[in-house]
Design a protein around this motif. Structure first.
Motif, PDB file in Angstrom:
ATOM      1  N   THR A 127      44.735  77.780  79.546  1.00 21.78           N
ATOM      2  CA  THR A 127      45.706  77.177  80.449  1.00 21.78           C
ATOM      3  C   THR A 127      45.637  75.660  80.355  1.00 21.78           C
ATOM      4  O   THR A 127      44.547  75.083  80.369  1.00 21.78           O
ATOM      5  N   VAL A 128      46.801  75.055  80.267  1.00 20.64           N
ATOM      6  CA  VAL A 128      46.903  73.597  80.353  1.00 20.64           C
ATOM      7  C   VAL A 128      47.640  73.280  81.650  1.00 20.64           C
ATOM      8  O   VAL A 128      48.799  73.654  81.834  1.00 20.64           O
ATOM      9  N   MET A 129      46.949  72.627  82.554  1.00 22.42           N
ATOM     10  CA  MET A 129      47.530  72.258  83.842  1.00 22.42           C
ATOM     11  C   MET A 129      47.871  70.778  83.815  1.00 22.42           C
ATOM     12  O   MET A 129      47.009  69.933  83.561  1.00 22.42           O
ATOM     13  N   ILE A 130      49.138  70.467  84.084  1.00 20.78           N
ATOM     14  CA  ILE A 130      49.606  69.083  84.056  1.00 20.78           C
ATOM     15  C   ILE A 130      50.048  68.700  85.466  1.00 20.78           C
ATOM     16  O   ILE A 130      50.922  69.342  86.054  1.00 20.78           O
ATOM     17  N   ILE A 131      49.427  67.671  86.005  1.00 23.41           N
ATOM     18  CA  ILE A 131      49.744  67.200  87.351  1.00 23.41           C
ATOM     19  C   ILE A 131      50.474  65.867  87.225  1.00 23.41           C
ATOM     20  O   ILE A 131      49.899  64.876  86.769  1.00 23.41           O
ATOM     21  N   LYS A 190      37.341  64.942  88.309  1.00 25.60           N
ATOM     22  CA  LYS A 190      36.632  65.850  87.391  1.00 25.60           C
ATOM     23  C   LYS A 190      35.389  66.436  88.060  1.00 25.60           C
ATOM     24  O   LYS A 190      35.123  67.650  87.957  1.00 25.60           O
ATOM     25  N   ILE A 191      34.649  65.592  88.760  1.00 28.85           N
ATOM     26  CA  ILE A 191      33.433  66.065  89.431  1.00 28.85           C
ATOM     27  C   ILE A 191      33.783  67.055  90.538  1.00 28.85           C
ATOM     28  O   ILE A 191      33.126  68.091  90.701  1.00 28.85           O
ATOM     29  N   TYR A 250      39.331  67.312  81.056  1.00 25.59           N
ATOM     30  CA  TYR A 250      40.060  66.555  82.072  1.00 25.59           C
ATOM     31  C   TYR A 250      40.391  65.170  81.533  1.00 25.59           C
ATOM     32  O   TYR A 250      39.568  64.533  80.861  1.00 25.59           O
ATOM     33  N   ASP A 251      41.603  64.711  81.820  1.00 27.49           N
ATOM     34  CA  ASP A 251      41.964  63.340  81.460  1.00 27.49           C
ATOM     35  C   ASP A 251      43.066  62.860  82.395  1.00 27.49           C
ATOM     36  O   ASP A 251      43.852  63.656  82.924  1.00 27.49           O
ATOM     37  N   LYS A 252      43.120  61.555  82.598  1.00 28.35           N
ATOM     38  CA  LYS A 252      44.165  60.924  83.410  1.00 28.35           C
ATOM     39  C   LYS A 252      44.902  59.940  82.510  1.00 28.35           C
ATOM     40  O   LYS A 252      44.296  59.028  81.944  1.00 28.35           O
ATOM     41  N   ALA A 300      42.492  72.983  80.415  1.00 35.65           N
ATOM     42  CA  ALA A 300      42.698  71.539  80.282  1.00 35.65           C
ATOM     43  C   ALA A 300      43.506  71.070  81.479  1.00 35.65           C
ATOM     44  O   ALA A 300      44.530  71.666  81.820  1.00 35.65           O
ATOM     45  N   VAL A 301      43.041  70.020  82.136  1.00 33.54           N
ATOM     46  CA  VAL A 301      43.736  69.467  83.302  1.00 33.54           C
ATOM     47  C   VAL A 301      44.065  68.011  82.996  1.00 33.54           C
ATOM     48  O   VAL A 301      43.171  67.204  82.729  1.00 33.54           O
ATOM     49  N   ILE A 302      45.345  67.697  83.040  1.00 36.07           N
ATOM     50  CA  ILE A 302      45.798  66.359  82.652  1.00 36.07           C
ATOM     51  C   ILE A 302      46.668  65.793  83.775  1.00 36.07           C
ATOM     52  O   ILE A 302      47.612  66.441  84.227  1.00 36.07           O
ATOM     53  N   VAL A 303      46.345  64.597  84.208  1.00 35.66           N
ATOM     54  CA  VAL A 303      47.095  63.921  85.265  1.00 35.66           C
ATOM     55  C   VAL A 303      47.951  62.823  84.633  1.00 35.66           C
ATOM     56  O   VAL A 303      47.447  61.990  83.882  1.00 35.66           O
ATOM     57  N   TYR A 304      49.238  62.844  84.943  1.00 33.73           N
ATOM     58  CA  TYR A 304      50.157  61.780  84.503  1.00 33.73           C
ATOM     59  C   TYR A 304      50.579  60.974  85.728  1.00 33.73           C
ATOM     60  O   TYR A 304      51.115  61.515  86.683  1.00 33.73           O
ATOM     61  N   ASN A 305      50.373  59.671  85.656  1.00 35.32           N
ATOM     62  CA  ASN A 305      50.644  58.827  86.812  1.00 35.32           C
ATOM     63  C   ASN A 305      51.979  58.095  86.748  1.00 35.32           C
ATOM     64  O   ASN A 305      52.265  57.280  87.610  1.00 35.32           O
TER      65      ASN A 305
END
Length: 516
Positions: free
Chosen positions: A230-234, A308-309, A326-328, A351-356
Motif C-alpha cells: 500500500t502507498v498512502m499519500i496524504i 514517522k515515530i 515515510y517521506d514528506k 509507504a506513507v508520503i506527505v505532500y504539503n
C-alpha cells in the motif's frame, strides 16, 4: 444573443444551397467561399463561430487550408467534410485538432447537430444545468432540514459540491448566488450538528462513531497490509471539491475502488489532525503518552516533526510488523527524487508520503497578492490546484505507481474555507495564533459568535494551562484581535483558512485506487 456566424468552404458551394437555406431558416448566418484562399481572407476579416471545410478542393486543399486557419485562429471550431474515408486523411485531420469529421453526402440534421455540439454546447449546458438545479433546490433544502446523522451530512455535502462544479460550467451567475446561500444554510445547520454530536463521538469506539482522522490507519490501512502493498499519500489541506477536479486526470491510470468522506478531528489543523492520524491517538493522548513528541501551540518548533515515530508507535501497539517507508515532500525536486527511487520504496509493504503543496498554496494565497488574484474565488482555487497537479511530481508518482502491483490510498488531514467575517476576540500572548481556533486562558469574546464544544478533556485535547479552553470559528468567520482589528480584517478577509468548524474543513476525502 447575436446570431451564430458560419463559414462554409466548398468548391461546389452552389450545390449546397438547400443546406444553407435550411441553416438560415434556423436563424444562423452563413457566409460561403469556394476555395481556400478566399476562406483565409474571410477569416481575417470576420469573426466566425464555426467553419465547415471541404477536404478536396483545387488550389489549397482542405487540409492545407485547415493548417493555415488553425495557425492564425487555433480556437475556431473547424469541421472537415470529405468524400473520402481513407484512414490517413482522417488521421491527419484529427491530428490537426478538428472539432468534427463528416462524410459526404451530409444531411441537414447532421450539420445542425454538429453546430449544436460545437457552438451551442455552453448555452445548452447552462439551460439544462439551471433547470436541473432549480428542480433540485427544494429537495436540497428539505435534505438540509432532514440531516440526522453523519452519513446524511456526507450525502448532502457531496450533492452541494456536485452542483457547485456543475454550475461552474454554466453561464448563469444567478444560480451560483442561490447555491452559495444554500451552502450557507447547510453550513449553519452542520455547525449545530457538530455542537450536538462531536464530543459524544469521542466517547464511542471506532466501530460506533463516524470515521475520524484518528481511526484512518487502524480501519483503512492496516487490515489489508499483509495481502497488498500500500502507498498512502496524504495531501495536506485537500478539500473534497479539489479531489473531484483531480479525479478525471487520475481516471486514465486507476480504477476507483472506494471514495469515503470522513470527519477530520478538531481543531481542523495539521498539528492536531495529522498527528492524531499518525499516532492513532487523540492529541491529549499523544501529549500524555509521548510528551516529548507533542509541541504545544505557544511553544517554538515544528508541530509535525515526529510523524514517522508516531506511526512506529501505533504499528507497535497494533502489532503490525511490516516494514514501512515515510517521506514528506516539500518541493518539486524532492518529489522527483521520490519517483526516481520508486522501486526501492516499494521494497516496503507500506509507504506513507506527505505532500504539503496545497497547504502551501493556501498560505501563499494569503501572503501573495499575485496568488490571491490568480485564485480569487473557489473555482479559481480549484483550477490552480488542478494546474499544480497536472505538472507536479505527485502526478508523476501516480503514473509510476500505476504500473506496479500496489494499492494507492489518497487522503488529507483537513480541508479549508474562504473566510470573510471577522469576530473580535481578546487574549494574552500565550493564545494560539490560528485564525479559526483559539486555545489558551484569559480568552474574552462574545459566546454567541464562537463555537464552544466543551472542556479540553471532553474534546481529548491537551491543555497548555489548567484553565485552558478551546473555541472554534464557525463557517466563514475568523478571529481578529480588537487591537489592530482593521488591519486583521483587511489582511485576512477572503483568504483560505483552517482550524474551525465547517463542511469544507471537516468533511474530507479518502480515496482507494487500484491500477488499471
Amino acid at each position: 444573443m447575436s446570431k451564430v456566424k458560419i463559414l462554409w468552404v466548398d468548391d461546389e458551394i452552389d450545390l449546397l444551397k438547400i443546406h444553407i437555406l435550411f441553416l438560415q431558416e434556423k436563424g444562423y448566418e452563413v457566409v460561403t467561399a469556394n476555395n481556400g484562399d478566399d476562406a483565409i481572407a474571410l477569416v481575417h476579416e470576420n469573426h466566425f463561430d464555426i467553419i465547415f471545410l471541404d477536404e478536396h478542393m483545387p488550389g489549397l486543399s482542405g487540409l492545407e487550408t485547415l493548417d493555415l486557419i488553425k495557425s492564425i485562429y487555433p480556437t475556431i471550431p473547424l469541421v472537415m467534410i470529405t468524400k473520402s474515408e481513407e484512414e490517413n486523411i482522417m488521421d491527419r485531420a484529427i491530428g490537426a485538432k478538428i472539432s468534427d469529421y463528416l462524410i459526404k453526402p451530409v444531411n441537414p440534421n447532421q450539420i445542425l447537430l454538429t453546430i449544436k455540439k460545437n457552438v451551442d454546447t455552453k448555452r445548452l449546458i447552462t439551460e439544462k444545468t439551471t433547470t436541473d438545479y432549480r428542480t433540485e433546490f427544494s429537495k436540497i433544502s428539505m435534505q438540509i432540514n432532514d440531516c440526522r446523522n453523519f452519513e446524511d451530512w456526507v450525502e448532502l455535502y457531496k450533492k452541494l459540491v456536485y452542483w457547485e462544479l456543475e454550475l461552474e460550467e454554466s453561464e448563469d451567475d444567478t444560480m451560483d448566488e442561490i447555491l452559495k446561500l444554500q451552502k450557507e444554510e447547510a453550513g449553519n445547520a452542520f455547525v449545530k450538528f457538530i455542537k450536538k454530536n462531536y464530543s459524544s463521538w469521542l466517547k464511542q469506539s471506532p466501530e460506533e462513531r463516524p470515521l475520524l482522522s484518528v481511526d484512518i490507519f487502524q480501519k483503512k490501512i492496516f487490515p489489508e497490509l499483509k495481502e497488498k502493498k500500500t502507498v498512502m499519500i496524504i495531501i495536506d489541506n485537500l478539500r473534497y471539491d479539489q479531489w473531484k477536479v483531480l479525479q478525471p486526470l487520475i481516471r486514465e491510470f486507476y480504477r476507483l475502488e472506494e471514495e469515503t468522506v470522513y470527519s477530520g478531528i478538531l481543531p481542523t489543523a495539521t498539528q492536531y489532525a495529522r498527528n492524531a492520524m499518525f499516532a492513532g491517538l487523540m492529541p491529549a493522548e499523544i501529549a500524555k503518552q509521548h510528551p516529548d513528541l507533542w509541541v504545544f501551540d505557544e511553544e517554538e518548533g515544528g508541530k509535525n516533526l515526529h510523524e514517522k515515530i508516531l506511526l512506529e508507535f501505533q504499528m507497535k501497539r497494533k502489532r503490525i510488523e511490516q516494514k514501512f517507508f515515510y517521506d514528506k515532500v516539500m518541493n518539486n525536486k524532492a518529489g522527483e527524487k521520490l519517483v526516481e527511487n520508486i522501486n526501492a520504496i516499494l521494497e516496503n509493504q507500506l509507504a506513507v508520503i506527505v505532500y504539503n503543496f496545497v497547504d502551501m498554496l493556501s498560505h501563499a494565497r494569503t501572503e501573495s497578492r499575485m496568488i490571491r488574484e490568480l485564485a480569487n474565488d473557489e473555482a479559481a482555487y480549484r483550477s490552480l490546484t488542478q494546474t499544480w497537479f497536472e505538472h507536479s511530481s505527485f502526478f508523476d508518482l501516480l503514473k509510476a505507481l500505476s504500473n506496479k502491483d500496489v494499492k494507492v490510498v489518497i487522503t488529507t488531514d483537513h480541508g479549508t474555507i474562504r473566510v470573510n467575517n471577522a469576530v473580535k476576540i481578546i487574549g494574552d500572548r500565550k493564545v494560539t495564533t490560528n485564525l479559526r481556533y483559539k486555545q489558551g486562558k484569559n480568552l474574552n469574546y462574545n459566546p454567541k459568535e464562537v463555537l464552544e464544544l466543551g472542556s479540553p478533556d471532553e474534546l481529548k485535547l491537551p491543555k497548555s494551562f489548567l484553565s485552558s479552553k478551546y473555541i472554534f470559528a464557525m463557517n466563514k468567520d475568523f478571529f481578529a484581535y480588537r487591537n489592530n482589528f482593521n488591519y486583521y480584517v483587511k489582511y485576512y478577509k477572503d483568504t483560505f483558512q483552517h482550524g474551525g468548524v465547517s463542511l469544507e474543513e471537516m468533511l474530507i476525502p479518502l480515496i482507494v485506487l487500484q491500477p488499471k
